[in-house]
Design a protein around this motif. Structure first.
Motif, PDB file in Angstrom:
ATOM      1  N   GLU A   1       3.383  -7.130   6.672  1.00 57.49           N
ATOM      2  CA  GLU A   1       1.866  -6.837   8.247  1.00 57.49           C
ATOM      3  C   GLU A   1       0.112  -6.241   7.358  1.00 57.49           C
ATOM      4  OE1 GLU A   1       3.285  -3.954  10.912  1.00 57.49           O
ATOM      5  OE2 GLU A   1       5.148  -4.931  11.243  1.00 57.49           O
ATOM      6  N   GLN A   2       0.631  -6.052   6.083  1.00 58.21           N
ATOM      7  CA  GLN A   2      -0.220  -5.060   5.208  1.00 58.21           C
ATOM      8  C   GLN A   2      -0.944  -6.769   4.455  1.00 58.21           C
ATOM      9  OE1 GLN A   2       0.988  -2.316   2.664  1.00 58.21           O
ATOM     10  NE2 GLN A   2       0.696  -1.013   4.257  1.00 58.21           N
TER      11      GLN A   2
ATOM     12  N   LEU B   1       0.694  -1.220   0.083  1.00 56.61           N
ATOM     13  CA  LEU B   1      -0.327   0.073   0.004  1.00 56.61           C
ATOM     14  C   LEU B   1       1.029   1.023   0.488  1.00 56.61           C
ATOM     15  CD1 LEU B   1      -2.272  -0.810   2.512  1.00 56.61           C
ATOM     16  CD2 LEU B   1      -3.080  -1.213  -0.203  1.00 56.61           C
TER      17      LEU B   1
ATOM     18  N   LEU C   1      -6.568  -2.054   2.624  1.00 54.06           N
ATOM     19  CA  LEU C   1      -6.074  -3.468   2.610  1.00 54.06           C
ATOM     20  C   LEU C   1      -7.290  -5.029   2.688  1.00 54.06           C
ATOM     21  CD1 LEU C   1      -5.147  -3.091   7.044  1.00 54.06           C
ATOM     22  CD2 LEU C   1      -3.541  -3.256   5.146  1.00 54.06           C
TER      23      LEU C   1
ATOM     24  N   TYR D   1      -8.163   3.144   4.872  1.00 56.03           N
ATOM     25  CA  TYR D   1      -7.229   2.520   4.640  1.00 56.03           C
ATOM     26  C   TYR D   1      -7.339   1.030   5.246  1.00 56.03           C
ATOM     27  CZ  TYR D   1      -2.275   0.339   6.158  1.00 56.03           C
ATOM     28  OH  TYR D   1      -1.922  -0.046   6.538  1.00 56.03           O
TER      29      TYR D   1
ATOM     30  N   HIS E   1      -0.803  -1.429  13.211  1.00 57.86           N
ATOM     31  CA  HIS E   1      -0.699  -2.683  12.645  1.00 57.86           C
ATOM     32  C   HIS E   1      -1.114  -3.564  14.104  1.00 57.86           C
ATOM     33  CE1 HIS E   1       1.269  -1.934   8.344  1.00 57.86           C
ATOM     34  NE2 HIS E   1      -0.060  -1.397   8.338  1.00 57.86           N
TER      35      HIS E   1
ATOM     36  N   VAL F   1       1.404   3.467   3.135  1.00 54.70           N
ATOM     37  CA  VAL F   1       2.471   3.410   4.295  1.00 54.70           C
ATOM     38  C   VAL F   1       3.332   4.453   4.947  1.00 54.70           C
ATOM     39  CG1 VAL F   1       3.964   1.216   4.198  1.00 54.70           C
ATOM     40  CG2 VAL F   1       1.871   0.763   5.455  1.00 54.70           C
TER      41      VAL F   1
ATOM     42  N   GLU G   1       5.263  -4.404   4.317  1.00 47.34           N
ATOM     43  CA  GLU G   1       4.486  -5.424   3.969  1.00 47.34           C
ATOM     44  C   GLU G   1       3.610  -6.457   4.203  1.00 47.34           C
ATOM     45  OE1 GLU G   1       7.334  -4.537   2.794  1.00 47.34           O
ATOM     46  OE2 GLU G   1       7.490  -2.045   1.795  1.00 47.34           O
TER      47      GLU G   1
END
Length: 497
Positions: free
Chosen positions: A30-31, A3, A104, A100, A61, A6, A28
């Motif tokens: 984590e997303q 994303l 996700l 956001y 997060h 971020v 990345e």
């Protein structure tokens, strides 16, 4: 695809201060994981047993993951719509919290990779923790008070590192029954191929092996006796028998595997390494240890000693003679030996000389519980048998039949509970010898006859065995060289002329 916002909203961004290194992270991953969980709730089950909110580098997060966890545990759906009221509005560099969360979910990958993303996040968190431990070690070394010795600092650093290594293991959880069956059959196949056909490590005493099936991996074995019964002698006999029989191989991953015998670690908390070595030399050479210490040996004895020492040079037996160590120190040293040399059996002589973490000694029963629980956990962790020697209480001496029982163990509750096997040593000869009547009397003749029956004989009483029978194993004991061996049965003796 990562994303775009971020890097714009990330509070940990350090581009303005390039002289500092950014802590290891993978935004990345984590997303991708959060997106997968929002779209496929079952993805959460693949990471929930090891991944915590604190493992996320980005604080937002971590909050999202914690909210997802709370909602799922409450049996509610975790979607961008259900999460939004709990997050509030956050400055994300031009997009709202709702936008956001929606992005996700929109850019989520398949559930297949959820476990890999979770492990990547955890490994980055582990690296950050390693950095923290390193900084703490360095800071303590710089500013240590006079009573804080370098050895204490090293042991504390080892404790923190191993505590870190033990958290969040991926391999935990349920095992398929078919996998457990495969392991069980593999153990049986190795037992069939191993000399003696045992599932465990052979003690070198066939009658004892027959009752125990050898010393089993991950078992805590307690060997208890009153003073002068020979518990240290039996421990050194078994330790050397196993080390001498060692025949190993290196597996594809570089770890060592014992095909026969094993690599032995011996914690001698009472005797020095030199005293222990003298005992083992006496056992193997047949030359009494008191003669070796005095130097009262013949040329023939010297030849026996040199031959025994030559054979013993390559034996994988490692002795730690440090007295008064704690269970935490013993654990750290055992792990180090396993990592550096390999380990198949651990001996501890003896249990009551170990200390717990508190070192206050106010409640000895509670301290011993900590010690036995720690030894059992260590046996499971290292996957090796641990044989710990133990004293018996004096109440044995007050009975007519002085054969030990489980209730005779000092501070017995935790020892009996945590142990997989409890064995006692009993020698009738020792007690009968102290009852010698006056020479020439009728009682003396009866005493001599009884002494002949029990001379050189010992009993190993198996008082508890979690996975096998209990009972008594007769052994031969040669007091001069402190050696236990198999007792020749009368029906197996050669015919007399």
């Amino acid at each position: 695809m990562a994303l775009a916002p971020v890097t714009a909203f990330r509070p940990n961004d350090t581009q303005a201060t390039p002289e500092f290194k950014t802590a290891p992270h993978n935004i990345e991953a984590e997303q991708a994981l959060l997106g997968a969980v929002l779209v496929h709730p079952e993805a959460f089950d693949r990471v929930s047993d090891f991944l915590e909110p604190a493992h996320f580098f980005e604080e937002l997060h971590g909050r999202i993951y914690e909210l997802i966890r709370q909602l799922m545990r409450a049996g509610k759906a975790a979607t961008p719509l259900t999460l939004k009221p709990f997050l509030g509005e956050v400055d994300l560099g031009g997009i709202t919290t709702s936008q956001y969360l929606a992005r996700l979910a929109a850019e989520a990958t398949t559930i297949v990779n959820a476990g890999q993303y979770g492990r990547a996040i955890y490994e980055m968190a582990l690296r950050r923790e390693l950095i923290v431990v390193g900084e703490e070690v360095a800071a303590r070394a710089y500013d240590a008070p006079p009573d804080d010795t370098p050895r204490q600092q090293i042991e504390e650093a080892e404790r923190k590192l191993y505590a870190l290594a033990e958290t969040g293991r991926f391999e935990g959880g349920f095992t398929r029954f078919s996998d457990a069956l495969t392991i069980a059959i593999d153990v049986a196949a190795k037992a069939y191929q191993r000399q003696g056909g045992l599932s465990g490590v052979s003690t070198g005493l066939s009658d004892l092996d027959r009752m125990l099936g050898g010393l089993q991996r991950s078992d805590l074995v307690i060997l208890a006796a009153r003073p002068a019964m020979g518990k240290t002698s039996l421990a050194t006999n078994i330790a050397f028998n196993i080390a001498r029989a060692y025949r190993g191989d290196t597996k594809e991953d570089g770890t060592r595997e014992a095909l026969d015998g094993g690599i032995v670690g011996f914690f001698s908390l009472e005797m020095s390494a030199e005293q222990l070595a003298t005992r083992i030399v006496a056992e193997q050479s047949g030359v009494p240890s008191y003669k070796i210490r005095r130097g009262d040996i013949t040329e023939q004895d010297f030849v026996k000693l040199t031959e025994a020492v030559r054979e013993m040079q390559s034996v994988p037996l490692y002795i730690d003679q440090t007295g008064g160590i704690s269970i935490a120190q013993l654990t750290a040293r055992a792990r180090r030996l396993k990592r550096q040399r390999g380990l198949d059996l651990l001996m501890v002589d003896y249990l009551q000389l170990l200390t717990g973490a508190s070192k206050k000694g106010d409640n000895r029963v509670q301290e011993l519980t900590e010690i036995t629980t720690g030894l059992k956990a260590l046996a499971k962790e290292l996957d090796v048998p641990i044989v710990a020697l133990s004293q018996l209480s004096r109440q044995v001496e007050n009975r007519d039949d002085k054969r030990p029982q489980l209730s005779d163990l000092r501070e017995s509750g935790s020892i009996e509970q945590d142990a997989d096997v409890v064995m006692f040593i009993y020698r009738e000869e020792y007690y009968l010898k102290n009852k010698q009547p006056k020479e020439g009397s009728e009682e003396f003749n009866i005493w001599v006859a009884e002494m002949e029956k029990v001379h050189g004989k010992a009993e190993v009483i198996i008082g508890k065995q979690r996975h096998g029978p209990t009972g008594m194993v007769p052994l031969q004991f040669d007091a001069e060289v402190t050696r236990f061996s198999n007792l020749a049965a009368s029906d197996h003796l050669p015919e007399r002329m």
